[in-house]
Design a protein around this motif. Structure first.
Motif, short mmCIF file in Angstrom:
data_model
loop_
_atom_site.label_atom_id
_atom_site.label_comp_id
_atom_site.label_asym_id
_atom_site.label_seq_id
_atom_site.Cartn_x
_atom_site.Cartn_y
_atom_site.Cartn_z
N VAL A 50 3.31 -19.80 13.64
CA VAL A 50 2.25 -19.26 12.79
C VAL A 50 1.73 -20.35 11.85
O VAL A 50 2.38 -21.37 11.62
N ASP A 51 0.54 -20.12 11.30
CA ASP A 51 -0.01 -21.00 10.28
C ASP A 51 0.69 -20.76 8.94
O ASP A 51 1.19 -19.66 8.68
N SER A 67 -2.32 -26.70 4.36
CA SER A 67 -3.46 -26.86 5.26
C SER A 67 -3.04 -27.59 6.53
O SER A 67 -2.52 -28.70 6.47
N GLY A 68 -3.22 -26.94 7.67
CA GLY A 68 -2.82 -27.53 8.93
C GLY A 68 -1.34 -27.39 9.23
O GLY A 68 -0.87 -27.84 10.28
N GLY A 69 -0.60 -26.75 8.33
CA GLY A 69 0.84 -26.61 8.53
C GLY A 69 1.18 -25.46 9.47
O GLY A 69 0.50 -24.44 9.50
N LYS A 70 2.24 -25.64 10.22
CA LYS A 70 2.76 -24.62 11.12
C LYS A 70 4.19 -24.29 10.73
O LYS A 70 4.89 -25.09 10.10
N PHE A 78 3.80 -29.84 16.94
CA PHE A 78 4.87 -30.62 16.32
C PHE A 78 4.40 -31.21 15.00
O PHE A 78 5.10 -31.14 13.98
N ASP A 79 3.20 -31.80 15.01
CA ASP A 79 2.67 -32.41 13.78
C ASP A 79 2.43 -31.37 12.69
O ASP A 79 2.62 -31.64 11.50
N GLY A 80 2.00 -30.16 13.09
CA GLY A 80 1.83 -29.09 12.11
C GLY A 80 3.14 -28.66 11.49
O GLY A 80 3.23 -28.40 10.28
N VAL A 109 7.25 -29.38 6.89
CA VAL A 109 8.55 -29.92 6.49
C VAL A 109 8.40 -30.91 5.34
O VAL A 109 9.11 -30.84 4.33
N ARG A 110 7.45 -31.83 5.47
CA ARG A 110 7.31 -32.84 4.44
C ARG A 110 6.60 -32.31 3.19
O ARG A 110 6.78 -32.85 2.10
N ALA A 111 5.82 -31.25 3.34
CA ALA A 111 5.15 -30.65 2.17
C ALA A 111 6.11 -29.83 1.32
O ALA A 111 5.79 -29.49 0.18
#
Length: 444
Positions: A101-102, A107-110, A148-150, A155-157
């Motif tokens: 899910v978003d 923004s742009g995170g999954k 994966f990038d989302g 994770v980093r946010a």
């Protein structure tokens, strides 16, 4: 219910947080191989080469390619490789549609959805599972890298802000996020969960092999940053994992042996060799001392600073009464340990799994559907009122270590392929073992 307790800046004080998980969630964080292959049964080779493919770039290891042959163990013979791949693809598609899910506040995170209701969107454990799955399924799913990038963006946010930067808190994830994806003191509290960060680090190294590190993210460096943070915050110098309420509590499902080997390759740090050996010593001691007839191991081990560690008496790890049983955390162990055996050939982990699977096969007469949802270390079943997918899935890998389990292995494959769930935790504990059992796991 699983409860996680975390050290504050390395001290003995702790913050208690409760996690209601489907099938049991597991929590917390912070903590010389024999190359004999010696298994019998179906072909050990699952790919074209026994040499790890070092190529990097767009889908360097597409799903189904089996570029790295397993060096030990057996595969299911009740389905062909094509049939197993089809089952994994179908299960992945269902998992993805239900779980990814978003994130409203990134923004742009999954995120991998923790549940269909409640106050929490995701946990770092789930984020690690999702990152492993998406990097492995590249080649089937053309959106795998974007997903994966989302996930990585989320994770980093959401770093483990309560862990000092000097201990790498910015490279560890806050273990639980609110329903809108925020970090709060009342949710994860800015503490990490070791299992989530271990899988995140491994997935980042795999992403470097799969896609290279010259795009938006330098996957390899991000992985090394997390590995070093894990060393600083979650590991003892002798290779023992540490954490929860005290540094001398260790969770057996944090013994991710193939991860440790990958971390050693990535960093050259001998701590991870110690971690492999220390994990084996602790698990072998538990089996031989506290479960000699069953080969079971507890969710948590305590008194790891002594020569006579014991199963947790309860309320020292996830702060529940069941910590000394083979239950919601330890159920993952056959998947973790056997995955290392089939790729490394370290026969110590075949021995560990053989003791355990011998008992489970005997206890169930080879019928996966009646595996108990947990066991006391003397083998007494805890709950047979349902078929626990999260317990049955990892046993699939455990049965791969020896040809004597071929019939049971086939039954386990057939059951998991025919009874796949999309419920969080159980779903991932089926899908990842199915990927391994089909010959599609690989190491960075």
């Amino acid at each position: 219910m699983q409860r996680r307790f975390f050290l504050k800046s390395g001290s003995a004080s702790a913050v208690a947080l409760a996690l209601a998980a489907c099938g049991g969630g597991g929590g917390g964080g912070g903590g010389g191989a024999d190359s004999s292959a010696g298994a019998t049964g179906s072909s050990l080779a699952t790919g074209a080469s026994t040499t790890r493919n070092a190529a990097s770039g767009p889908n360097s290891y597409p799903f189904g390619s089996r570029l790295d042959a397993y060096v030990a163990g057996v595969l299911p013979t009740s389905a062909s490789k094509d049939q197993m791949d089809a089952a994994v693809r179908s299960s992945y598609d269902a998992w993805k549609a239900h779980g990814l899910v978003d994130v409203p506040t990134v923004s742009g995170g999954k995120a991998l959805r923790f549940g269909t209701s409640g106050d929490y969107l995701t946990v770092s454990e789930g984020m690690g599972y999702a990152m492993l799955i998406t990097v492995l399924m590249a080649g089937h799913d053309p959106q795998a890298r974007n997903l994966f990038d989302g996930l990585l963006k989320t994770v980093r946010a959401r770093p483990a802000y309560s862990i000092p930067a000097g201990n790498g808190g910015q490279y560890l994830m806050d273990w639980r996020l609110t329903i809108d994806g925020s970090s709060t003191d009342a949710a994860g509290g800015g503490w990490n969960a070791m299992d989530g960060d271990l899988d995140i680090a491994m997935a980042l190294l795999m992403a470097d092999r799969q896609w290279g590190s010259t795009g938006t993210w330098n996957y390899r460096q991000e992985g090394i940053n997390t590995i070093n943070a894990l060393k600083s915050w979650n590991m003892k110098p002798d290779g023992t994992t540490k954490g929860m309420s005290t540094a001398n509590v260790s969770r057996t499902s944090d013994y991710m042996i193939s991860h440790f080997r990958a971390f050693k390759r990535a960093t050259g740090d001998s701590l991870w060799d110690l971690a492999v050996d220390r994990a084996y010593w602790l698990v072998n001691y538990m089996q031989n001392t506290y479960s000699p007839n069953c080969g079971l191991m507890p969710d948590f081990i305590v008194q790891t600073d002594t020569s006579t560690p014991i199963p947790s008496p309860g309320y020292m790890g996830d702060f529940v009464a069941t910590e000394g049983y083979y239950y919601a955390n330890a159920q993952r162990n056959p998947w973790r340990y056997a995955t290392d055996y089939v790729t490394s050939g370290d026969s110590r982990w075949a021995d560990v799994c053989t003791k355990l699977v011998n008992f489970i096969q005997r206890d169930t007469n080879g019928n996966p559907a009646i595996i108990s949802a947990g066991y006391h270390l003397d083998g007494a079943a805890m709950d047979r009122s349902y078929s626990p997918e999260g317990m049955i899935g990892p046993m699939l890998c455990g049965a791969m270590v020896n040809g004597q389990f071929q019939t049971f292995l086939n039954s386990l494959w057939n059951w998991n392929a025919g009874n796949f769930t999309t419920d969080y935790y159980d779903s991932e504990l089926q899908l990842l073992p199915m990927i391994v059992a089909s010959g599609n796991w690989w190491n960075p």
